[in-house]
Design a protein around this motif. Structure first.
Motif, PDB file in Angstrom:
ATOM      1  N   ALA A 258      54.898 -36.531  37.764  1.00  0.00           N
ATOM      2  CA  ALA A 258      55.677 -35.378  37.319  1.00  0.00           C
ATOM      3  C   ALA A 258      55.487 -35.148  35.816  1.00  0.00           C
ATOM      4  O   ALA A 258      55.336 -33.998  35.368  1.00  0.00           O
ATOM      5  CB  ALA A 258      57.155 -35.584  37.637  1.00  0.00           C
ATOM      6  N   ARG A 259      55.480 -36.227  35.047  1.00  0.00           N
ATOM      7  CA  ARG A 259      55.260 -36.100  33.595  1.00  0.00           C
ATOM      8  C   ARG A 259      53.862 -35.576  33.304  1.00  0.00           C
ATOM      9  O   ARG A 259      53.669 -34.736  32.416  1.00  0.00           O
ATOM     10  CB  ARG A 259      55.470 -37.454  32.913  1.00  0.00           C
ATOM     11  CG  ARG A 259      56.931 -37.920  32.878  1.00  0.00           C
ATOM     12  CD  ARG A 259      57.110 -39.075  31.905  1.00  0.00           C
ATOM     13  NE  ARG A 259      56.308 -40.229  32.279  1.00  0.00           N
ATOM     14  CZ  ARG A 259      56.745 -41.215  33.056  1.00  0.00           C
ATOM     15  NH1 ARG A 259      57.974 -41.168  33.557  1.00  0.00           N
ATOM     16  NH2 ARG A 259      55.968 -42.244  33.336  1.00  0.00           N
ATOM     17  N   GLU A 260      52.879 -36.054  34.047  1.00  0.00           N
ATOM     18  CA  GLU A 260      51.499 -35.609  33.837  1.00  0.00           C
ATOM     19  C   GLU A 260      51.342 -34.129  34.156  1.00  0.00           C
ATOM     20  O   GLU A 260      50.664 -33.393  33.430  1.00  0.00           O
ATOM     21  CB  GLU A 260      50.549 -36.448  34.698  1.00  0.00           C
ATOM     22  CG  GLU A 260      50.416 -37.899  34.246  1.00  0.00           C
ATOM     23  CD  GLU A 260      49.624 -38.739  35.243  1.00  0.00           C
ATOM     24  OE1 GLU A 260      49.332 -38.218  36.341  1.00  0.00           O
ATOM     25  OE2 GLU A 260      49.307 -39.891  34.921  1.00  0.00           O
ATOM     26  N   LEU A 261      51.950 -33.684  35.257  1.00  0.00           N
ATOM     27  CA  LEU A 261      51.863 -32.277  35.638  1.00  0.00           C
ATOM     28  C   LEU A 261      52.567 -31.390  34.618  1.00  0.00           C
ATOM     29  O   LEU A 261      52.087 -30.299  34.278  1.00  0.00           O
ATOM     30  CB  LEU A 261      52.482 -32.072  37.023  1.00  0.00           C
ATOM     31  CG  LEU A 261      51.704 -32.663  38.202  1.00  0.00           C
ATOM     32  CD1 LEU A 261      52.529 -32.580  39.484  1.00  0.00           C
ATOM     33  CD2 LEU A 261      50.367 -31.953  38.382  1.00  0.00           C
ATOM     34  N   LYS A 262      53.700 -31.865  34.120  1.00  0.00           N
ATOM     35  CA  LYS A 262      54.440 -31.107  33.112  1.00  0.00           C
ATOM     36  C   LYS A 262      53.637 -31.000  31.828  1.00  0.00           C
ATOM     37  O   LYS A 262      53.559 -29.936  31.206  1.00  0.00           O
ATOM     38  CB  LYS A 262      55.781 -31.779  32.840  1.00  0.00           C
ATOM     39  CG  LYS A 262      56.686 -30.993  31.892  1.00  0.00           C
ATOM     40  CD  LYS A 262      58.036 -31.695  31.747  1.00  0.00           C
ATOM     41  CE  LYS A 262      58.947 -30.910  30.801  1.00  0.00           C
ATOM     42  NZ  LYS A 262      60.276 -31.564  30.645  1.00  0.00           N
ATOM     43  N   SER A 263      53.017 -32.104  31.441  1.00  0.00           N
ATOM     44  CA  SER A 263      52.200 -32.108  30.224  1.00  0.00           C
ATOM     45  C   SER A 263      50.990 -31.203  30.370  1.00  0.00           C
ATOM     46  O   SER A 263      50.637 -30.450  29.463  1.00  0.00           O
ATOM     47  CB  SER A 263      51.744 -33.536  29.915  1.00  0.00           C
ATOM     48  OG  SER A 263      50.870 -33.565  28.816  1.00  0.00           O
ATOM     49  N   SER A 264      50.357 -31.224  31.552  1.00  0.00           N
ATOM     50  CA  SER A 264      49.187 -30.380  31.810  1.00  0.00           C
ATOM     51  C   SER A 264      49.571 -28.904  31.783  1.00  0.00           C
ATOM     52  O   SER A 264      48.836 -28.065  31.247  1.00  0.00           O
ATOM     53  CB  SER A 264      48.593 -30.753  33.165  1.00  0.00           C
ATOM     54  OG  SER A 264      47.530 -29.908  33.496  1.00  0.00           O
TER      55      SER A 264
ATOM     56  N   GLY B 299      49.620 -31.451  43.842  1.00  0.00           N
ATOM     57  CA  GLY B 299      50.650 -31.579  42.814  1.00  0.00           C
ATOM     58  C   GLY B 299      51.969 -30.930  43.178  1.00  0.00           C
ATOM     59  O   GLY B 299      52.789 -30.635  42.294  1.00  0.00           O
ATOM     60  N   LYS B 300      52.222 -30.729  44.478  1.00  0.00           N
ATOM     61  CA  LYS B 300      53.477 -30.119  44.928  1.00  0.00           C
ATOM     62  C   LYS B 300      54.488 -31.235  45.188  1.00  0.00           C
ATOM     63  O   LYS B 300      54.700 -31.676  46.328  1.00  0.00           O
ATOM     64  CB  LYS B 300      53.242 -29.285  46.182  1.00  0.00           C
ATOM     65  CG  LYS B 300      52.303 -28.099  45.938  1.00  0.00           C
ATOM     66  CD  LYS B 300      52.077 -27.300  47.212  1.00  0.00           C
ATOM     67  CE  LYS B 300      51.170 -26.095  46.963  1.00  0.00           C
ATOM     68  NZ  LYS B 300      50.892 -25.325  48.206  1.00  0.00           N
ATOM     69  N   LEU B 301      55.127 -31.694  44.118  1.00  0.00           N
ATOM     70  CA  LEU B 301      55.969 -32.880  44.208  1.00  0.00           C
ATOM     71  C   LEU B 301      57.294 -32.636  44.923  1.00  0.00           C
ATOM     72  O   LEU B 301      57.815 -33.526  45.592  1.00  0.00           O
ATOM     73  CB  LEU B 301      56.242 -33.444  42.814  1.00  0.00           C
ATOM     74  CG  LEU B 301      55.023 -34.025  42.074  1.00  0.00           C
ATOM     75  CD1 LEU B 301      55.470 -34.749  40.820  1.00  0.00           C
ATOM     76  CD2 LEU B 301      54.243 -34.978  42.975  1.00  0.00           C
ATOM     77  N   LYS B 302      57.867 -31.439  44.783  1.00  0.00           N
ATOM     78  CA  LYS B 302      59.151 -31.189  45.449  1.00  0.00           C
ATOM     79  C   LYS B 302      59.019 -31.262  46.969  1.00  0.00           C
ATOM     80  O   LYS B 302      59.813 -31.947  47.632  1.00  0.00           O
ATOM     81  CB  LYS B 302      59.731 -29.850  44.995  1.00  0.00           C
ATOM     82  CG  LYS B 302      60.297 -29.889  43.571  1.00  0.00           C
ATOM     83  CD  LYS B 302      60.995 -28.580  43.213  1.00  0.00           C
ATOM     84  CE  LYS B 302      61.602 -28.666  41.806  1.00  0.00           C
ATOM     85  NZ  LYS B 302      62.296 -27.408  41.426  1.00  0.00           N
ATOM     86  N   PRO B 303      58.038 -30.571  47.571  1.00  0.00           N
ATOM     87  CA  PRO B 303      57.854 -30.730  49.025  1.00  0.00           C
ATOM     88  C   PRO B 303      57.498 -32.169  49.414  1.00  0.00           C
ATOM     89  O   PRO B 303      57.951 -32.673  50.438  1.00  0.00           O
ATOM     90  CB  PRO B 303      56.697 -29.769  49.342  1.00  0.00           C
ATOM     91  CG  PRO B 303      56.705 -28.782  48.238  1.00  0.00           C
ATOM     92  CD  PRO B 303      57.155 -29.527  47.018  1.00  0.00           C
TER      93      PRO B 303
ATOM     94  N   TYR C 245      58.434 -44.970  40.451  1.00  0.00           N
ATOM     95  CA  TYR C 245      57.739 -45.022  39.151  1.00  0.00           C
ATOM     96  C   TYR C 245      56.547 -44.065  39.130  1.00  0.00           C
ATOM     97  O   TYR C 245      56.380 -43.285  38.175  1.00  0.00           O
ATOM     98  CB  TYR C 245      57.273 -46.450  38.869  1.00  0.00           C
ATOM     99  CG  TYR C 245      56.391 -46.553  37.643  1.00  0.00           C
ATOM    100  CD1 TYR C 245      56.935 -46.579  36.360  1.00  0.00           C
ATOM    101  CD2 TYR C 245      55.004 -46.612  37.779  1.00  0.00           C
ATOM    102  CE1 TYR C 245      56.125 -46.660  35.233  1.00  0.00           C
ATOM    103  CE2 TYR C 245      54.179 -46.693  36.661  1.00  0.00           C
ATOM    104  CZ  TYR C 245      54.748 -46.713  35.392  1.00  0.00           C
ATOM    105  OH  TYR C 245      53.934 -46.783  34.282  1.00  0.00           O
ATOM    106  N   PHE C 246      55.723 -44.084  40.177  1.00  0.00           N
ATOM    107  CA  PHE C 246      54.507 -43.266  40.155  1.00  0.00           C
ATOM    108  C   PHE C 246      54.785 -41.791  40.431  1.00  0.00           C
ATOM    109  O   PHE C 246      54.035 -40.923  39.966  1.00  0.00           O
ATOM    110  CB  PHE C 246      53.468 -43.830  41.123  1.00  0.00           C
ATOM    111  CG  PHE C 246      52.761 -45.045  40.582  1.00  0.00           C
ATOM    112  CD1 PHE C 246      51.894 -44.942  39.506  1.00  0.00           C
ATOM    113  CD2 PHE C 246      52.998 -46.291  41.121  1.00  0.00           C
ATOM    114  CE1 PHE C 246      51.261 -46.054  38.990  1.00  0.00           C
ATOM    115  CE2 PHE C 246      52.370 -47.414  40.612  1.00  0.00           C
ATOM    116  CZ  PHE C 246      51.498 -47.298  39.543  1.00  0.00           C
ATOM    117  N   ILE C 247      55.835 -41.494  41.171  1.00  0.00           N
ATOM    118  CA  ILE C 247      56.220 -40.086  41.339  1.00  0.00           C
ATOM    119  C   ILE C 247      56.665 -39.515  39.994  1.00  0.00           C
ATOM    120  O   ILE C 247      56.278 -38.398  39.609  1.00  0.00           O
ATOM    121  CB  ILE C 247      57.340 -39.946  42.389  1.00  0.00           C
ATOM    122  CG1 ILE C 247      56.776 -40.198  43.791  1.00  0.00           C
ATOM    123  CG2 ILE C 247      57.960 -38.547  42.320  1.00  0.00           C
ATOM    124  CD1 ILE C 247      57.834 -40.189  44.884  1.00  0.00           C
TER     125      ILE C 247
END
Length: 433
Positions: free
Chosen positions: A420-426, A287-291, A414-416
């Motif tokens: 990101a929304r899922e990780l934020k919600s979690s 879940g490390k989206l920035k890297p 779209y999937f990125i």
């Protein structure tokens, strides 16, 4: 034989050797058809060069039936949900299907399309070389999956080098393309036994068990990848099929001469993104989206840079150099070469985006894009070539590649954003609890 095995396995620095040997392997893989075509042109003439070109295009299409888009899926199976035995059993099954389809294609070419026995035999030999190549890929995937890209690259380099060098030597000495293609096939089998089958026990075991439930799972999971790669290659080769139907073998040869550099862009891009596949998979899984995003964006800029350089070369020294290499006058095709370089850049983006989307495990969403551009190519190819000749072929190719790259970019973004929304919600849910 033990010394050869030691050469494949031994490494003082796996990371360094992976980059070096992957670069060498990717280079020779991208150049093998160009080198053989060059030798054939100088020794047998443009007509044989045209026959080889369409035969290689057909063989490459058959290859994706045997490979089935599984390698990237296998490499990114970092938790080993499926065993090497499962991947191997699937590959044997897929290669058998590939062989049957190849034989059917050759028979159709001979009995219905007017292929001479000579041309049919050349197509058959190239297809058999590609059967060996497709089977070898399951071992390359295993070596890379366990962190030994260097072993994968070394064995791949060895197999290609042995086959291509042997084929070219026979062609130069005998000027007999049928014999040269036969030697290529035989040497590919020898290389398989003295490389992949020699070292695979160091990285896993094969039980000859066909667990059809697991094999079917691979067929189902990788169906979008297979259809994608298959349709993508069809789109790439659609101009060649149209030229084969509407123009001469000599025209086929000239188109393939200026088409060869298209793969150079993808080759140089592969140098960068092949070694980072496992890192991408880990970043996404953690879940490390920035890297993750940084890696993706950096690669896109690399591809753009390589493409601009390729266009500049095409407009200056491209045609004179290609004409010298292939013993043909290509000055009239300077603009066509530059157009193809744009298409090559789009192809590199398509390949990269498809790999990233596969790492994210959303590969099923690729298929719609491939279907759209395959239909476009099918509708446009014969008409474009009939009306505009080589120029029609180059413009059509670059146009459909640009459309496909835009579709895949939209899917990736779209999937990125969704992840990101899922990780934020979690994260918010954990904070509340």
């Amino acid at each position: 034989m033990q010394k050869l095995k030691g050469f494949f396995i031994h490494s003082n620095n796996v990371v360094r050797d992976s980059y070096i040997w992957n670069t060498m392997s990717a280079t020779i893989f991208a150049l093998q058809s160009a080198v053989v075509l060059m030798v054939i042109t100088h020794t047998s003439g443009l007509e044989d060069a045209g026959i080889f070109s369409i035969a290689y295009a057909i063989g490459s299409l058959m290859f994706y039936i045997g490979e089935y888009g599984v390698r990237k899926y296998q490499v990114s199976d970092i938790n080993e949900e499926l065993t090497f035995t499962d991947y191997h059993s699937h590959r044997v099954t897929a290669c058998f299907i590939m062989l049957i389809v190849s034989l059917g294609y050759v028979a159709n070419g001979y009995f219905r399309l007017g292929y001479s026995p000579y041309k049919a035999y050349i197509v058959l030999m190239i297809c058999l070389v590609k059967v060996v190549e497709a089977y070898s890929e399951v071992y390359f995937g295993r070596f890379q999956q366990v962190g030994r890209l260097d072993v994968s690259a070394k064995t791949n380099f060895y197999r290609i080098m042995l086959g291509v060098v042997g084929c070219c030597i026979v062609q130069v000495v005998t000027h007999d393309m049928a014999l040269a293609m036969t030697v290529w096939f035989v040497l590919s089998i020898i290389a398989l036994f003295t490389s992949n089958l020699l070292v695979y026990k160091e990285f896993g075991t094969i039980e000859f068990k066909f667990r059809w439930g697991r094999i079917l799972k691979i067929f189902i999971d990788c169906l979008p990848l297979f259809l994608g790669y298959f349709l993508l290659l069809y789109v790439s080769n659609a101009p060649k099929y149209a030229i084969d139907a509407c123009m001469s073998d000599i025209d086929q040869a000239c188109y393939n001469f200026i088409f060869m550099p298209v793969f150079a862009i993808g080759m140089f891009a592969n140098f960068i993104f092949n070694p980072i596949l496992v890192k991408l998979a880990h970043r996404w899984d953690e879940g490390k989206l920035k890297p993750f995003n940084r890696i993706v964006i950096r690669q896109v800029f690399v591809i753009f840079g390589i493409t601009l350089l390729a266009i500049a070369v095409a407009l200056t020294i491209g045609c004179p150099v290609l004409g010298f290499l292939f013993n043909a006058d290509l000055h009239a095709y300077k603009i066509d070469l530059a157009i193809l370089m744009v298409g090559g850049g789009m192809l590199a983006l398509v390949n990269f985006f498809s790999v990233v989307i596969t790492v994210m495990r959303f590969q099923q969403h690729l298929i719609s894009g491939y279907v759209v551009v395959a239909i476009l190519a099918w509708l446009m190819a014969d008409k474009a070539v009939t009306q505009y000749g080589i120029r029609g072929a180059t413009v059509m190719y670059s146009l459909v590649m640009a459309v496909l790259s835009l579709i895949f970019a939209a899917v990736l973004i779209y999937f990125i954003k969704k992840r990101a929304r899922e990780l934020k919600s979690s994260s918010a849910d954990r904070s509340i609890s």
